[in-house]
Design a protein around this motif. Structure first.
Motif, PDB file in Angstrom:
ATOM      1  N   LEU A 161      40.011  35.894  -9.979  1.00  8.75           N
ATOM      2  CA  LEU A 161      40.409  36.365  -9.088  1.00  8.75           C
ATOM      3  C   LEU A 161      38.994  37.753  -8.354  1.00  8.75           C
ATOM      4  N   ASN A 162      38.635  37.867  -7.621  1.00  6.34           N
ATOM      5  CA  ASN A 162      38.322  38.555  -6.803  1.00  6.34           C
ATOM      6  C   ASN A 162      39.251  40.055  -6.129  1.00  6.34           C
ATOM      7  N   TYR A 163      38.546  41.497  -7.001  1.00  8.31           N
ATOM      8  CA  TYR A 163      39.849  42.411  -6.213  1.00  8.31           C
ATOM      9  C   TYR A 163      39.577  42.597  -4.690  1.00  8.31           C
ATOM     10  N   TYR A 164      38.431  42.717  -4.213  1.00 10.18           N
ATOM     11  CA  TYR A 164      37.890  43.411  -2.710  1.00 10.18           C
ATOM     12  C   TYR A 164      38.642  41.454  -1.604  1.00 10.18           C
ATOM     13  N   LYS A 165      38.427  40.117  -2.256  1.00 10.75           N
ATOM     14  CA  LYS A 165      38.595  38.838  -1.869  1.00 10.75           C
ATOM     15  C   LYS A 165      40.296  38.990  -1.661  1.00 10.75           C
ATOM     16  N   SER A 166      40.793  39.314  -2.675  1.00 15.09           N
ATOM     17  CA  SER A 166      42.472  39.590  -2.993  1.00 15.09           C
ATOM     18  C   SER A 166      43.328  40.377  -1.273  1.00 15.09           C
ATOM     19  N   MET A 167      42.550  41.498  -1.646  1.00 18.84           N
ATOM     20  CA  MET A 167      42.502  42.800  -0.348  1.00 18.84           C
ATOM     21  C   MET A 167      43.011  41.814   0.874  1.00 18.84           C
ATOM     22  N   ILE A 168      41.470  41.510   1.039  1.00 17.05           N
ATOM     23  CA  ILE A 168      41.552  40.873   2.254  1.00 17.05           C
ATOM     24  C   ILE A 168      42.054  39.505   2.240  1.00 17.05           C
ATOM     25  N   GLU A 169      42.780  38.807   2.043  1.00 18.31           N
ATOM     26  CA  GLU A 169      43.585  37.108   1.441  1.00 18.31           C
ATOM     27  C   GLU A 169      44.858  37.644   1.437  1.00 18.31           C
ATOM     28  N   SER A 170      45.451  39.175   1.761  1.00 21.38           N
ATOM     29  CA  SER A 170      47.152  39.433   1.894  1.00 21.38           C
ATOM     30  C   SER A 170      47.225  40.838   3.059  1.00 21.38           C
ATOM     31  N   ASN A 171      48.280  40.500   3.521  1.00 22.87           N
ATOM     32  CA  ASN A 171      48.714  41.209   4.639  1.00 22.87           C
ATOM     33  C   ASN A 171      49.157  42.563   4.354  1.00 22.87           C
ATOM     34  N   PHE A 172      49.660  42.886   3.113  1.00 21.35           N
ATOM     35  CA  PHE A 172      49.715  43.993   2.765  1.00 21.35           C
ATOM     36  C   PHE A 172      48.917  44.609   1.645  1.00 21.35           C
ATOM     37  N   CYS A 173      48.338  46.020   1.097  1.00 17.78           N
ATOM     38  CA  CYS A 173      48.517  45.909   0.019  1.00 17.78           C
ATOM     39  C   CYS A 173      49.419  47.383  -0.152  1.00 17.78           C
ATOM     40  N   LEU A 174      49.692  46.678  -1.395  1.00 17.69           N
ATOM     41  CA  LEU A 174      50.484  48.007  -2.616  1.00 17.69           C
ATOM     42  C   LEU A 174      49.116  49.028  -3.222  1.00 17.69           C
ATOM     43  N   CYS A 175      49.891  50.292  -2.718  1.00 17.89           N
ATOM     44  CA  CYS A 175      49.014  51.330  -3.417  1.00 17.89           C
ATOM     45  C   CYS A 175      49.799  52.828  -4.122  1.00 17.89           C
ATOM     46  N   PRO A 176      50.514  52.206  -4.971  1.00 16.74           N
ATOM     47  CA  PRO A 176      51.424  52.899  -6.075  1.00 16.74           C
ATOM     48  C   PRO A 176      50.313  54.354  -6.611  1.00 16.74           C
ATOM     49  N   SER A 177      51.735  55.710  -6.406  1.00 20.17           N
ATOM     50  CA  SER A 177      50.874  56.431  -7.059  1.00 20.17           C
ATOM     51  C   SER A 177      50.795  56.025  -8.387  1.00 20.17           C
ATOM     52  N   GLY A 178      49.745  57.089  -8.915  1.00 20.31           N
ATOM     53  CA  GLY A 178      49.194  56.669 -10.855  1.00 20.31           C
ATOM     54  C   GLY A 178      49.496  58.005 -11.082  1.00 20.31           C
ATOM     55  N   PHE A 179      49.618  59.181 -12.574  1.00 17.80           N
ATOM     56  CA  PHE A 179      49.458  59.614 -12.717  1.00 17.80           C
ATOM     57  C   PHE A 179      48.929  60.659 -11.974  1.00 17.80           C
ATOM     58  N   GLU A 180      48.331  60.950 -11.005  1.00 13.85           N
ATOM     59  CA  GLU A 180      48.538  61.945  -9.279  1.00 13.85           C
ATOM     60  C   GLU A 180      48.357  60.971  -8.127  1.00 13.85           C
ATOM     61  N   VAL A 181      48.982  61.704  -6.907  1.00 14.79           N
ATOM     62  CA  VAL A 181      49.627  61.323  -6.200  1.00 14.79           C
ATOM     63  C   VAL A 181      48.376  60.162  -5.293  1.00 14.79           C
ATOM     64  N   ALA A 182      47.093  60.924  -5.467  1.00 14.71           N
ATOM     65  CA  ALA A 182      46.521  60.149  -4.337  1.00 14.71           C
ATOM     66  C   ALA A 182      45.547  58.173  -4.907  1.00 14.71           C
ATOM     67  N   SER A 183      45.687  57.694  -4.269  1.00 11.90           N
ATOM     68  CA  SER A 183      44.380  56.632  -4.982  1.00 11.90           C
ATOM     69  C   SER A 183      43.831  55.865  -4.552  1.00 11.90           C
ATOM     70  N   PRO A 184      42.586  55.758  -4.629  1.00 13.73           N
ATOM     71  CA  PRO A 184      41.881  54.964  -3.954  1.00 13.73           C
ATOM     72  C   PRO A 184      41.477  54.256  -3.281  1.00 13.73           C
ATOM     73  N   ARG A 185      42.831  53.009  -3.809  1.00 11.25           N
ATOM     74  CA  ARG A 185      43.246  51.647  -2.923  1.00 11.25           C
ATOM     75  C   ARG A 185      43.997  51.978  -1.412  1.00 11.25           C
ATOM     76  N   ILE A 186      43.910  53.075  -1.247  1.00  8.08           N
ATOM     77  CA  ILE A 186      44.869  53.884   0.357  1.00  8.08           C
ATOM     78  C   ILE A 186      43.492  53.470   0.954  1.00  8.08           C
ATOM     79  N   VAL A 187      41.826  53.868   0.946  1.00  6.42           N
ATOM     80  CA  VAL A 187      41.044  53.462   2.251  1.00  6.42           C
ATOM     81  C   VAL A 187      40.561  52.215   1.290  1.00  6.42           C
ATOM     82  N   GLU A 188      40.801  51.851   0.351  1.00  3.95           N
ATOM     83  CA  GLU A 188      40.293  50.528   0.618  1.00  3.95           C
ATOM     84  C   GLU A 188      40.516  49.190   1.211  1.00  3.95           C
ATOM     85  N   ALA A 189      41.920  49.774   1.061  1.00  3.82           N
ATOM     86  CA  ALA A 189      42.926  48.795   1.752  1.00  3.82           C
ATOM     87  C   ALA A 189      42.567  49.111   3.405  1.00  3.82           C
ATOM     88  N   ILE A 190      42.498  50.275   4.315  1.00  4.89           N
ATOM     89  CA  ILE A 190      41.965  50.019   5.059  1.00  4.89           C
ATOM     90  C   ILE A 190      40.554  49.518   5.687  1.00  4.89           C
TER      91      ILE A 190
END
Length: 336
Positions: free
Chosen positions: A212-241
């Motif tokens: 699987l390819n990470y970004y392709k998997s995002m593009i193939e999905s309707n929703f992208c889950l963006c859970p916080s890690g050790f800190e609240v911010a996540s780069p997944r939010i911008v990547e999902a956008i």
């Protein structure tokens, strides 16, 4: 704002701690803002401090960590000492810090230890505008005076080509949702416990399968889950956008970036941590009409999260300055 706001950048200090920052990693936004503010052809910088509305402290917490921090000690004292010393120079040499106790000054840090470094001076922590990726209200982030900074991970300094070729809006996406990430923090532990390998439509991985390819998997999905890690911010939010995949924010005490002007409910779904077991039910309950509105919202806000070089109107550089400008309006200058 473009016609009025003027920023004075202090020239004191030397690279790598000051006037420099990372431009090709998890903390890209920190370095790119410093370089754009210092060397970009923008309308906002003034060389005359008496004309300035706000004053930028152009140090990089990420660079401090690289050079001052002793690995595995978790001792942030050297960072605090640097900040304390830097502000002592500024407040001694110039009158501007003392007239507002730093209220019209701002720092910017995307590193997790940005808030900790700011405790090197009590007025920086309590009075100044702190622009932080780690915008956690349970750790002292104050949305009335502080600015939430989006975390933008650009591996080589540029948006991945895969994210620049997103399919047309009406193209069907075969999967409901996607997440892949390590076990960082309690929220991800719960997410992986409930959904890792449990559903072919709501795809949750701790380690992304090789096929699987990470970004392709995002593009193939309707929703992208963006859970916080050790800190609240996540780069997944911008990547999902970027992928035009509706972000699903799973966090606690997180002030979302630019929420003064952006209606996050119009382009994202926010899920309480306690509702992780009901995640599929919640996402399935979003009607087709509601989803189309969310997707349209993602496309509309996309330009606000792009790091252009040079900066362009309405991009992330301008959004950051606009957020700072809004908080500067609350500061009253001393008549001394």
């Amino acid at each position: 704002m473009e016609k009025r706001l003027r920023v004075f950048v202090y020239e004191e200090g030397d690279p790598p701690f000051v006037h420099d920052g990372p431009c090709k990693n998890l903390y890209t936004v920190e370095g790119r803002f410093i370089l754009e503010m210092e060397f970009g052809e923008n309308l906002f910088r003034t060389k005359d401090p008496d004309r300035a509305h706000v004053y930028f402290l152009p140090y990089s917490v990420t660079k401090m960590v690289s050079y001052l921090y002793k690995p595995h000690t978790y001792d942030v004292t050297p960072l605090q000492q640097f900040v304390s010393g830097y502000l002592e120079v500024i407040s001694t040499k110039y009158p501007y810090w003392n007239r507002t106790l730093g209220g019209d000054h701002f720092m910017l840090a995307c590193h997790d230890w940005g808030p900790a470094a700011s405790t090197g001076n009590p007025y920086l922590y309590n009075t100044s505008i702190r622009v932080l990726c780690n915008a956690n209200t349970s750790e002292g982030f104050n949305p009335r005076k502080d600015v939430s900074l989006p975390e933008i991970y650009l591996y080589d300094g540029n948006i991945s080509p895969e994210l620049l070729s997103v399919p047309p809006e009406d193209d069907p996406r075969p999967y409901l949702a996607f997440f892949s990430g390590g076990v960082h923090g309690s929220i991800r532990v719960l997410l992986l416990q409930h959904w890792k390998g449990q559903d072919n439509d709501l795809r949750v991985f701790e380690y992304l399968p090789k096929e699987l390819n990470y970004y392709k998997s995002m593009i193939e999905s309707n929703f992208c889950l963006c859970p916080s890690g050790f800190e609240v911010a996540s780069p997944r939010i911008v990547e999902a956008i970027y992928a035009e995949c509706v972000p699903v924010i799973i966090s606690e005490n997180y002030v979302l970036p630019f929420s003064d002007v952006l209606r996050w409910e119009s382009f994202s779904v926010q899920v309480d941590v306690s509702d992780i077991p009901n995640l599929k039910k919640i996402l399935k309950s979003v009607s087709e009409e509601e989803y189309k509105k969310l997707k349209k919202g993602v496309r509309a806000v996309k330009r606000h999260f792009v790091l252009n070089q040079p900066a362009k109107r309405y991009d992330v550089f301008h959004m950051i300055l606009h957020s700072i400008w809004l908080r500067r309006l609350n500061v009253r200058l001393s008549r001394q």
